[in-house]
Design a protein around this motif. Sequence first.
Motif, mmCIF file in Angstrom:
data_model
loop_
_atom_site.group_PDB
_atom_site.id
_atom_site.type_symbol
_atom_site.label_atom_id
_atom_site.label_comp_id
_atom_site.label_asym_id
_atom_site.label_seq_id
_atom_site.Cartn_x
_atom_site.Cartn_y
_atom_site.Cartn_z
ATOM 1 N N GLU A 79 0.824 -1.206 0.000
ATOM 2 C CA GLU A 79 0.000 0.000 0.000
ATOM 3 C C GLU A 79 0.863 1.263 0.000
ATOM 4 O OE1 GLU A 79 -2.644 -0.334 3.348
ATOM 5 O OE2 GLU A 79 -4.220 -1.199 2.091
ATOM 6 N N SER A 80 0.335 2.282 -0.662
ATOM 7 C CA SER A 80 0.970 3.596 -0.668
ATOM 8 C C SER A 80 -0.106 4.636 -0.934
ATOM 9 C CB SER A 80 2.073 3.670 -1.734
ATOM 10 O OG SER A 80 1.523 3.440 -3.023
ATOM 11 N N ALA A 81 0.216 5.898 -0.657
ATOM 12 C CA ALA A 81 -0.748 6.979 -0.875
ATOM 13 C C ALA A 81 -0.822 7.315 -2.360
ATOM 14 C CB ALA A 81 -0.351 8.206 -0.074
ATOM 15 N N TYR A 82 -2.024 7.519 -2.848
ATOM 16 C CA TYR A 82 -2.241 7.817 -4.257
ATOM 17 C C TYR A 82 -1.919 9.286 -4.528
ATOM 18 C CZ TYR A 82 -4.660 8.434 -8.727
ATOM 19 O OH TYR A 82 -4.966 8.736 -10.023
ATOM 20 N N THR A 83 -1.116 9.523 -5.573
ATOM 21 C CA THR A 83 -0.732 10.895 -5.943
ATOM 22 C C THR A 83 -1.035 11.179 -7.412
ATOM 23 O OG1 THR A 83 1.530 10.146 -6.441
ATOM 24 C CG2 THR A 83 1.103 10.952 -4.201
ATOM 25 N N GLY A 84 -1.921 10.382 -8.007
ATOM 26 C CA GLY A 84 -2.194 10.515 -9.426
ATOM 27 C C GLY A 84 -3.147 11.654 -9.743
ATOM 28 N N PRO A 85 -3.588 11.729 -10.990
ATOM 29 C CA PRO A 85 -4.401 12.860 -11.441
ATOM 30 C C PRO A 85 -5.867 12.797 -11.021
ATOM 31 C CG PRO A 85 -4.030 11.344 -13.249
ATOM 32 C CD PRO A 85 -3.219 10.833 -12.106
ATOM 33 N N TYR A 86 -6.355 11.650 -10.542
ATOM 34 C CA TYR A 86 -7.765 11.556 -10.176
ATOM 35 C C TYR A 86 -7.953 12.138 -8.777
ATOM 36 C CZ TYR A 86 -12.485 9.681 -9.795
ATOM 37 O OH TYR A 86 -13.851 9.564 -9.651
ATOM 38 N N ALA A 87 -8.435 13.380 -8.697
ATOM 39 C CA ALA A 87 -8.485 14.155 -7.453
ATOM 40 C C ALA A 87 -9.297 13.505 -6.339
ATOM 41 C CB ALA A 87 -9.014 15.568 -7.742
ATOM 42 N N PRO A 88 -10.486 12.896 -6.565
ATOM 43 C CA PRO A 88 -11.268 12.345 -5.452
ATOM 44 C C PRO A 88 -10.545 11.273 -4.647
ATOM 45 C CG PRO A 88 -12.651 12.579 -7.397
ATOM 46 C CD PRO A 88 -11.251 12.858 -7.834
ATOM 47 N N LEU A 89 -9.567 10.597 -5.231
ATOM 48 C CA LEU A 89 -8.865 9.534 -4.510
ATOM 49 C C LEU A 89 -7.469 9.953 -4.067
ATOM 50 C CD1 LEU A 89 -9.785 6.390 -6.684
ATOM 51 C CD2 LEU A 89 -10.780 7.100 -4.501
ATOM 52 N N ARG A 90 -7.065 11.177 -4.354
ATOM 53 C CA ARG A 90 -5.708 11.609 -4.036
ATOM 54 C C ARG A 90 -5.475 11.589 -2.522
ATOM 55 N NH1 ARG A 90 -4.860 16.788 -7.056
ATOM 56 N NH2 ARG A 90 -5.165 15.405 -8.850
#
Length: 554
Positions: A79-90
């Motif tokens: 597991e890791s924190a999401y840093t992608g372009p989809y803002a609701p899951l950032r």
Amino acid sequence: MSLRRRREQGRARTGEAALRAFTAADGRLPLAELARVALRKAFPDHWSFLLGELALYAFVVLLLTGVYLTLFFDPSMVESAYTGPYAPLRGQLMTQAYTTTLRISFEVRGGLLIRQVHHWAALVFVAALAVHMLRVFFTGAFRKPREANWAVGVSLFVLALLEGFAGYSLPDDLLSGTGLRTAATIVGSVPVVGTYLEMALFGGQFPGHVVIPRLYVLHVLLAPALLVALLTVHLLLVFYLKHTHWAVPGRTNRNAVGQPMVPQFVTKSTGLFLLVFATLTVLAAVAQVNPVWNSGPYRADQVSAGSQPDWYVGFLEGALRLMPAWDTVVAGHTVMWNVLLPALVLPGLLFTGLLCYPLIEKWATGDHDEHHLCDRPRNRPVRTGLGVAGITAYAVLLLAGGNDVIAFVFRMSVETITWVLRVALVLGPLLAFAVTRRVCLALQAADRRRLTEGEETRRVHQAVHGEISGRHRPVPPAVRYRLLMREEQEPLELPERGPVPRRLRLRLRAALSRFLLTDRVELPARAEERAAVAARTAPPARTAPEEPEDSRTA
């Protein structure tokens, strides 16, 4: 030297090089012999035989798109924190499996399109396999000498279900995780050893930390290799045993009539492949499927509302929802009947019955001859009724898999919907069998009237004394051939001798034979027509050489 002359010399050199290469290869491999056999092969020309090709080409699309997706997918459950372009899951914690699925969908060029083509191809592949099996079942194409190929087809279908579930579970979103939770419960319901199996599969308590990588290996390596192997065996058996065909003039139980490989079959088959690929691409572009970003990452303490699997395993979900909450404690072990019966026993009986049906029908009817003519479903009322009853039971279970959604849409209680579907699961197949059997007999009676009275001309005649009647014309020879060309089998009459177990076995066999073969409407055929039908439906002689295949369209 002119440009035209240089082109002619270039073509000549290319042709000579190709001839030398083919000669060299043919000296080491039987290329000429294989090409000769393939070019003489007759291929079926009826549209219903394209269902198998539809499944094959959907599988090819699956392989092509799967290779592309494999380049970007990481099945790790770290597991890791999401840093992608989809803002609701950032900022949310998620596994690498879910992170890379989002990356494919939003960051890889063409990734979302390819992922959706892959998903639609999986749905079409399983659907085409199912419809192809239904075609084989209803037309009796599973009979001798194709029993082994039927077994291969059933195994292909079961393996496709497993492959689809493994791929469905890989994104590790909340929806697929709910399906894995159900799978863990099913594995845990195995008496005595269920807990150990679950711990071994998930690497500890659910959800564990190894199940996604293991499913990934199954999905991209083991299952595809087995599917390719089974498809190869299936195609080789089809090639060797030849295809079945419908009863039209020129087609008997002793020949294989169809279209030649070149150019008819190659052209048609290539066009079908391109059409399948184009249709799946358009579907992926305009019809969204499995938007994993809406569900979010999987959490063991959460379940998404309206969770439902893909249609091909929806019957298992429905069976689990309809089964009452029964369990028994035996010697300190809890037997979960509410999971064991619908999720393991029911599909086990279903696929075992499908696998063994050709042998059961052969044993009950005493039919050991070869069959290359397709049965018209109306001429086998009991077999057709059994098939429709099975489809009805599957449809009820599929509806039961969404009983909560149905209750929400129609503003009814889930308990009411569940009880209605429980009753439908018992009475629906019985009613479907009875209605289908009567419809088949009615269609046979209509064929009899058609042969006796002729075809309607839609013109009315009035006699001198005032009676009004419809005008009829004789049935065309090709239609009469098709209506009369059916294999006549009589129920077995078995002598009851010997010990009690043998007598009981003979009684059961005779009862099954009467059940399968009694329903029949006799057709008005002349003596010479009956003799011709018997000759054309007779199996290939064992001692005489087989009739050659005819690559011409009858």
